[in-house]
Motif scaffolding. Structure first.
Motif, PDB file in Angstrom:
ATOM      1  N   THR A  95       5.125 -59.519 -41.776  1.00  0.00           N
ATOM      2  CA  THR A  95       4.237 -58.387 -42.018  1.00  0.00           C
ATOM      3  C   THR A  95       2.789 -58.829 -41.838  1.00  0.00           C
ATOM      4  O   THR A  95       2.463 -60.012 -41.942  1.00  0.00           O
ATOM      5  CB  THR A  95       4.435 -57.821 -43.431  1.00  0.00           C
ATOM      6  N   SER A 125      10.708 -44.204 -33.013  1.00  0.00           N
ATOM      7  CA  SER A 125      11.408 -43.257 -33.886  1.00  0.00           C
ATOM      8  C   SER A 125      12.744 -42.828 -33.287  1.00  0.00           C
ATOM      9  O   SER A 125      13.592 -42.277 -33.995  1.00  0.00           O
ATOM     10  CB  SER A 125      10.527 -42.028 -34.144  1.00  0.00           C
ATOM     11  N   ASP A 185       8.720 -50.651 -38.565  1.00  0.00           N
ATOM     12  CA  ASP A 185       8.180 -49.519 -39.346  1.00  0.00           C
ATOM     13  C   ASP A 185       8.443 -48.177 -38.677  1.00  0.00           C
ATOM     14  O   ASP A 185       8.584 -47.151 -39.353  1.00  0.00           O
ATOM     15  CB  ASP A 185       6.654 -49.644 -39.515  1.00  0.00           C
ATOM     16  N   LYS A 186       8.463 -48.177 -37.340  1.00  0.00           N
ATOM     17  CA  LYS A 186       8.554 -46.919 -36.605  1.00  0.00           C
ATOM     18  C   LYS A 186       9.965 -46.324 -36.595  1.00  0.00           C
ATOM     19  O   LYS A 186      10.152 -45.188 -36.162  1.00  0.00           O
ATOM     20  CB  LYS A 186       8.089 -47.123 -35.159  1.00  0.00           C
ATOM     21  N   GLU A 188      13.676 -44.789 -37.708  1.00  0.00           N
ATOM     22  CA  GLU A 188      14.203 -43.887 -38.718  1.00  0.00           C
ATOM     23  C   GLU A 188      14.780 -44.709 -39.866  1.00  0.00           C
ATOM     24  O   GLU A 188      15.094 -45.891 -39.721  1.00  0.00           O
ATOM     25  CB  GLU A 188      15.280 -42.982 -38.105  1.00  0.00           C
ATOM     26  N   SER A 189      14.939 -44.075 -41.022  1.00  0.00           N
ATOM     27  CA  SER A 189      15.305 -44.806 -42.232  1.00  0.00           C
ATOM     28  C   SER A 189      16.669 -45.477 -42.139  1.00  0.00           C
ATOM     29  O   SER A 189      16.939 -46.445 -42.859  1.00  0.00           O
ATOM     30  CB  SER A 189      15.285 -43.857 -43.435  1.00  0.00           C
ATOM     31  N   SER A 249       6.402 -55.977 -38.849  1.00  0.00           N
ATOM     32  CA  SER A 249       6.106 -54.758 -39.601  1.00  0.00           C
ATOM     33  C   SER A 249       4.632 -54.758 -39.942  1.00  0.00           C
ATOM     34  O   SER A 249       4.061 -55.796 -40.308  1.00  0.00           O
ATOM     35  CB  SER A 249       6.948 -54.710 -40.889  1.00  0.00           C
ATOM     36  N   GLU A 252       3.682 -50.568 -43.279  1.00  0.00           N
ATOM     37  CA  GLU A 252       3.435 -49.145 -43.466  1.00  0.00           C
ATOM     38  C   GLU A 252       4.561 -48.425 -44.207  1.00  0.00           C
ATOM     39  O   GLU A 252       4.434 -47.257 -44.524  1.00  0.00           O
ATOM     40  CB  GLU A 252       3.221 -48.482 -42.099  1.00  0.00           C
ATOM     41  N   ARG A 253       5.665 -49.128 -44.490  1.00  0.00           N
ATOM     42  CA  ARG A 253       6.771 -48.492 -45.192  1.00  0.00           C
ATOM     43  C   ARG A 253       7.546 -49.542 -45.967  1.00  0.00           C
ATOM     44  O   ARG A 253       7.438 -50.744 -45.709  1.00  0.00           O
ATOM     45  CB  ARG A 253       7.713 -47.775 -44.212  1.00  0.00           C
ATOM     46  N   ASP A 254       8.327 -49.062 -46.919  1.00  0.00           N
ATOM     47  CA  ASP A 254       9.193 -49.941 -47.688  1.00  0.00           C
ATOM     48  C   ASP A 254      10.575 -49.973 -47.057  1.00  0.00           C
ATOM     49  O   ASP A 254      11.086 -48.940 -46.603  1.00  0.00           O
ATOM     50  CB  ASP A 254       9.302 -49.451 -49.137  1.00  0.00           C
TER      51      ASP A 254
END
Length: 347
Positions: A95, A125, A185-186, A188-189, A249, A252-254
């Motif tokens: 990161t 995405s 980060d980009k 989908e979950s 990463s 920007e997200r967890d």
């Protein structure tokens, strides 16, 4: 004791030393110890040594051609974590801010350990696990099947498959490939969850080839390396040397706790003036005005909340091309436009 004061003997376990200088008079196979039992993917039938494609032009573009780094200047936290990932056969989640050098780490590892072309898997995405593993041209196979009725030659099923960067990284080899999973980060979950299985099992199934295994137990398919193919038996791709996986990463997200538990983690700091000078030297740029421009870059980076190091290279290249004059009022405006516009774009 600080990291800079540790005795040299503590570095004896290092294989990767963070210099980007290729191993000399030795080979990774002779230095890398066996994996821990729970991460041992080796097979009874040791795969033959295969030529790994090189991509020196891309590596030089990323790292420069002048090997000016020394072990004394390497980031100790980086070197420790890369070596831990090598020993434990674990992915390394890196990161840091944009431009801190996350992606170039994969190329530095590959050059130093002489592991060949980096398999870069850029994540968007729209990226899915399947798209990273393989692509199957079902329509092309259908058309080929219809053409057979007209007397056309029967094409092997492997002609319609191409392994992606992720799939190619898990082909059985004696030495690992370097896989760069860029900007997770980009995604989908679901993607970090989906990656857990292959990271834990070291293998994946291609159902279409498995269903056809009765007729074609061994299929020759294309890989992510241009012009290269690989043989797949019974539709299963199983690694023997777990790849060196670098996942980047921007923070920007967890990510899911289960995913984080299976990765080692490294936070890349913005390079300081000394490291920036090494980066500039590595790209063989004229040292004229270098110190002034680096100082200016560091100040502007602080004011703007971050700037990629490659923008410093842009500015120094312009300066050494004749655009810079110490008393030229247009130069600060040019640099301000270059760097401020970049920051506003969110790069």
């Amino acid at each position: 004791m600080s990291t800079t004061e540790r005795p040299e003997s503590t570095h004896d376990w290092w294989i990767y030393r963070g210099t980007g200088r290729p191993l000399q008079d030795t080979h990774l196979a002779d230095r890398l110890p066996p994996p821990p039992p729970w991460r041992d993917f080796r097979r009874d039938d040791d795969p033959p040594a295969a030529d790994v494609p090189q991509d020196d032009a891309e590596t030089d573009r990323r790292l420069g051609v002048e090997l000016s780094f020394t072990a004394g200047h390497a980031d100790r936290a980086e070197v420790d974590m890369v070596n831990a990932a090598l020993y434990l056969r674990r992915p390394l989640l890196v990161t840091g801010k944009p431009g801190s050098g996350k992606s170039t780490l994969a190329y530095r590892i590959s050059r130093e350990l002489r592991l060949g072309r980096v398999l870069r898997w850029p994540v968007t995405s729209q990226t899915t696990l399947r798209s990273g593993l393989y692509d199957y041209d079902a329509l092309g196979r259908l058309q080929a099947s219809q053409a057979r009725g007209s007397g056309a030659e029967d094409r092997p099923i492997g002609d319609f498959f191409r392994l992606g960067e992720l799939g190619t990284a898990f082909l059985p080899r004696r030495l690992p490939r370097v896989l760069l999973v860029d900007e997770l980060d980009k995604a989908e979950s679901d993607l970090p969850h989906d990656l857990l299985s292959i990271f834990e099992d070291g293998e994946f199934l291609i159902p279409e080839l498995a269903r056809d295994a009765g007729r074609t137990p061994i299929a020759e398919v294309f890989t992510a390396d241009p012009g290269h193919t690989a043989e797949i038996e019974n539709g299963v791709v199983r690694c023997s040397a777990f790849p060196v996986v670098i996942i980047t990463s921007n923070g920007e997200r967890d990510f899911p706790p289960a995913f984080l538990r299976r990765c080692l983690r490294l936070e890349m700091k913005d390079p300081g003036p000394a490291k920036l000078a090494e980066i500039v030297a590595a790209h063989a740029l004229d040292p004229k005005h270098r110190a002034v421009l680096i100082e200016d870059f560091v100040a502007r980076r602080t004011a703007l909340g971050g700037l990629p190091a490659d923008k410093l290279l842009d500015a120094i290249f312009l300066a050494t091309s004749g655009a810079y004059r110490p008393d030229d009022p247009g130069w600060p405006d040019l640099v301000e436009a270059l760097w401020q516009h970049l920051n506003q774009q969110g790069h």
